[in-house]
Design a protein around this motif. Sequence first.
Motif: not given
Length: 442
Positions: A416-434
């Motif tokens: 279920r976790l494998r299906a829940a995660y989508r991967l890309g080729a380059a890292p993303l910068t996380p957004d501010d959670p607030v």
Amino acid sequence: MILPQEIIRAKRDGELLSAGEIGDFIAGLTSGAVTEGQAAAFAMAIFFRGMTLEERVALTRAMTRSGASLDWREDNLPGPILDKHSTGGVGDNVSLMLAPMLAACGAYVPMISGRSLGHTGGTLDKLDSIPGYVSQPDLALFKRVVKEAGCAIIGQTAELAPADRRLYAIRDVTATVESVALITASILSKKLAAGLQGLVMDVKTGSGAFMPTLNGARELAESIAAVATDAGLPTISLITDMNEPLASAAGNAVEVRNAVDYLTGAKRDPRLDRVTMALGAELLALSGLAPDALAGEAALKRALESGAAAERFERMVAGLGGPKDFVARAHDLLPRAPVLVDATPEGHGFVEEIDVRAVGLAVVELGGGRARAADAIDPAVGLTELAPIGAEVGPDRPLARVHARDVAEAEAAANRLRAAYRLGAAPLTPDDPVIERISGSA
């Protein structure tokens, strides 16, 4: 007293209800004079017709008056009575840390929390994994622990806002849970009954949230802040992101361990720390315990670094029946699942997107959550080391570690976790959670 069916008819036809009409209906709901069918019709009429600010305030006050209310004035506490509430999500264990952090800063926190349902975790289920912890004490013990420890996290008692308990059960089986007016009254009736002097509301939005769209989250955040403030409870709402689990752990005992690690400084997940600090800083500023949010955050950091927050947490646990040395022995005392399996992705890449609801359902299927309110909880199972958005994963860098009762359940959760995660080729910068701040006095 106006007949319940006439009140239902008026709201069905889009008329405004007076405070007296709303009060009469809720009094009948509490006494049993209003039938379940009438309560269901009332909820459905509100669901479709909505309520004005004045009607929402009247409903909230009527539900608050349906039972006992705590009055802290006779206790002469030397600090304000504060609380935080979240609409829930996955890996959201903020309450476990924030209540003792606020207590260490001079507040008193009588926190009434809920249990898990669906894909979202429940604070009470997490605390129930602590040996001996009494999550539903009587009001006398609740008040004593708040006075002695500065905080107590418990479940809703039969004495506080009983009309909410009856109306919520009806909403749950009539597809009216999502009504913003009814959500607002449900949350705030319990908070007002707890005798609060300040509240910060954490409204989640995203794939793991009850309100997945930002517009929906904003509507609820504005409603709660406005109604609470109008009812005499100063409130700030923050909209925060639930497009990835908030902590690196999701479950019950695993989230308590994560909270203890946060309080002691052994490990603090960055997103979790950001949201916890933001909520606490707003509350300290709102109550006057800090001149502004920046000073409030500094005070919270001092409470952590000095060990005062961890000491308050341990005092709360002991006061409610748990071990007196819980913080030092948490990792040994909390239950553990016998099977550990790493959920590895099929390839290599960077986490680009997470279906957080699916992550929460993986915990439910392991036995760590509820599909129905009557379901039992396995406190030991869950997920740890959850990879956040932007993380590099691969065969040697798992998406998460699964804690399960048997290998088959562990493998099913990993899939279920494998299906829940989508991967890309380059890292993303996380957004501010607030994402947004909404004031009730604006």
